[in-house]
Design an enzyme around this catalytic site. Structure first.
Site, short mmCIF file in Angstrom:
data_model
loop_
_atom_site.label_atom_id
_atom_site.label_comp_id
_atom_site.label_asym_id
_atom_site.label_seq_id
_atom_site.Cartn_x
_atom_site.Cartn_y
_atom_site.Cartn_z
CE LYS A 75 -4.27 -1.77 0.10
NZ LYS A 75 -5.25 -1.73 -0.99
CD GLU A 120 -10.27 4.03 0.87
OE1 GLU A 120 -10.11 5.31 0.64
OE2 GLU A 120 -9.46 3.22 0.02
CB SER A 137 -0.18 -8.18 -1.08
OG SER A 137 -1.02 -8.92 -0.24
#
Lengths: 115, 399
Positions: free
Chosen positions: B91, B113, B383
């Protein structure tokens, strides 16, 4: 297009603007502070009267072109792109979002969306 | 050669577009102009890559999971170690890119969010780095599941706002973030965390995350002198998977598999597998974009379920919907139980605790690797790391 507001359109505006005096105009009441775990206070109350007084003089000058029969997004005569943020954004029946835009310099109602 | 770019209205085939309140059209157009200006700007791209290197720790390694490969007895499995990125997941790549964009646009306040909290932490991190105000919206159910990440965001100076509406998960958090944005458009930049939402978000998130696939491509060529046979990645909104897949899309022999959350059953409300047509996946519009959604017969958006907060969402990025429609990428499911088993298998065979999201990708690798030959190569995108999930997994295993 240049027409008066329908009764339903006026009612949406009135119900949305009324939330200004309760502080629920940005969906307050369902946000919890990540710091304290407690419900966050509503937004600061505002006086809706200056806006309510404008309703009878409003004219719808354009309508959203999305083709959705259930879309009720319209612009009023005071709309000016880029100058009209929302002052009300609340959830209404059916989980839809009612947004009321105001011209930020003239303080005039500029548009209403029900999406 | 297809460049897999959307058209000027933001559509990949019939998927994508820009379905937003009129109030947001102006800021979205401003964002589009700003993004296309920096996309080809060498100074911006250099600053982005320098920050990824010096702040985020890129390039992340491509690690040969020898013991896992031997245990499964088939393909040679490599892990793309996004779990080793600063903040613990991929991210941060997108957060770094978008914060630079927000600064270029002169925005002082950032909203975001988050589902699992990884995007919220990444956003809070880059806001701290640049001294910008940060508000993160998170469903209360996700706050409960991911309390460690809530604390991390607070520690980084962000204000976390829990959303008690609806299912109290990612969809509800996005609704609140959009509500904030329409009432604060002048000052605020919405830093969207996945390859979702109205154009240009799916495109710019994909572009910022494609560093994963570019690195993996170069690394596998260095290690094996050839391209992989299969790529596997979990798919929530789809940012880590599109980031891995995109630089390989024109390599026709490379098979790609996105793994959705199969949850605890095939009924609507029991899973978050949007391509599961028998389970309620249909084309529709949600939160600014047209894609596959989980919805009931009346078109109402369905509640979703997944063990993993980051995959617990009713829609999927529009580029994934397009890639599925043309058959370029396959989409599979892993159930909660399979993901939980994979979480433990990777921990015990490789000493790597994966995020529950990534565990879905591992679970699918566990299924298909034994059917492949030892000469074949698979890359699984790891991830994120699983530290955030350890308490939740402990509770589930001790039940």
């Amino acid at each position: 297009m240049n027409r008066k507001l329908t009764k339903q359109e006026k009612n949406w505006l009135i119900s949305g603007l009324k939330t200004l005096e309760t502080g629920e105009y940005r969906g307050g009441g369902n946000l919890v502070s990540g710091m304290t775990g407690k419900l966050k206070p509503l937004d600061e109350p505002k006086n809706p009267e200056p806006y309510l007084q404008q309703i009878d003089e409003l004219r719808v000058v354009s309508k959203c072109k999305c083709d959705d029969l259930d879309c009720h997004t319209v612009k009023f005569q005071h709309f000016e792109r880029g100058n009209c943020p929302a002052i009300v954004a609340i959830q209404i029946e059916g989980g839809r979002l009612l947004i009321i835009d105001v011209h930020k310099e003239k303080n005039l109602l500029a548009g209403r969306e029900v999406i | 050669m297809n460049n897999f770019q959307p058209d000027e209205r933001g559509y990949w085939g019939e998927f994508g577009g820009r379905f937003v309140p009129e109030t947001l059209m102006s800021p979205i157009e401003e964002l589009t102009d700003a993004y296309f200006a920096v996309r080809e700007d060498a100074n911006f791209q250099t600053e982005f890559l320098n920050l990824l290197q010096d702040f985020s720790g890129r390039p992340t390694p491509l690690f040969y999971a020898k013991r896992l490969s031997e245990r499964l007895g088939g393909a040679k499995i490599y892990l793309k170690r996004e779990d080793l990125s600063h903040t613990g997941s991929h991210k941060i790549n997108n957060a770094v890119g978008q914060i630079l964009l927000a600064r270029r646009m002169g925005k002082k306040r950032i909203i975001a969010e988050t589902g699992a909290g990884q995007h919220g932490v990444a956003t809070a991190t880059v806001c701290a780095l640049f001294g910008l105000d940060c508000v993160v919206y998170m469903g209360e159910e996700d706050m409960r599941r991911q309390s460690l990440n809530v604390f991390r965001m607070r520690l980084l100076g962000a204000e976390v706002r829990g959303v008690s509406a609806g299912a109290k998960t990612l969809k509800d958090a996005i609704n609140e973030a959009l509500r904030d944005w329409v009432t604060n458009v002048d000052s605020t930049y919405y830093l969207l965390g996945s390859a979702l939402g109205p154009h240009p978000y799916p495109l710019l998130v994909r572009d910022f995350q494609s560093v994963i696939g570019r690195e993996a491509r170069r690394q596998i060529l260095e290690k094996e002198n050839r391209l992989p046979d299969v790529l596997v990645a979990c798919v929530g909104g789809g940012s880590n998977s599109i980031g891995l897949f995109h630089p390989f899309l024109n390599d026709e022999k490379v098979r790609m598999i996105g793994v959705e959350a199969g949850g605890k059953g095939n009924n609507l409300g029991e899973h978050a597998a949007r391509f599961n047509k028998a389970g309620g996946g249909k084309i529709g519009v949600l939160q600014g974009t047209k894609s596959y959604l989980l919805q009931n017969d009346d078109g109402q958006i369905a509640l979703t379920h997944s063990i993993s907060a980051g995959l617990d969402y009713a829609s999927v990025g529009p580029e994934h919907a397009f890639l599925q429609s043309i058959g370029r990428v396959e989409y599979a499911m892993a159930t909660d139980d399979e993901a939980l088993a994979a979480f433990q298998v990777l921990s015990q065979t490789e000493g790597i605790i994966p995020a529950l999201e990534s565990s879905h990708g591992i679970a699918h690798a566990v299924k298909i690797a034994p059917e492949m030959s030892p000469g074949e190569i698979m890359i699984v995108n790891l991830s994120g790391r699983g530290d955030k999930d350890v308490n939740q997994v402990q509770e589930m295993l001790e039940r």
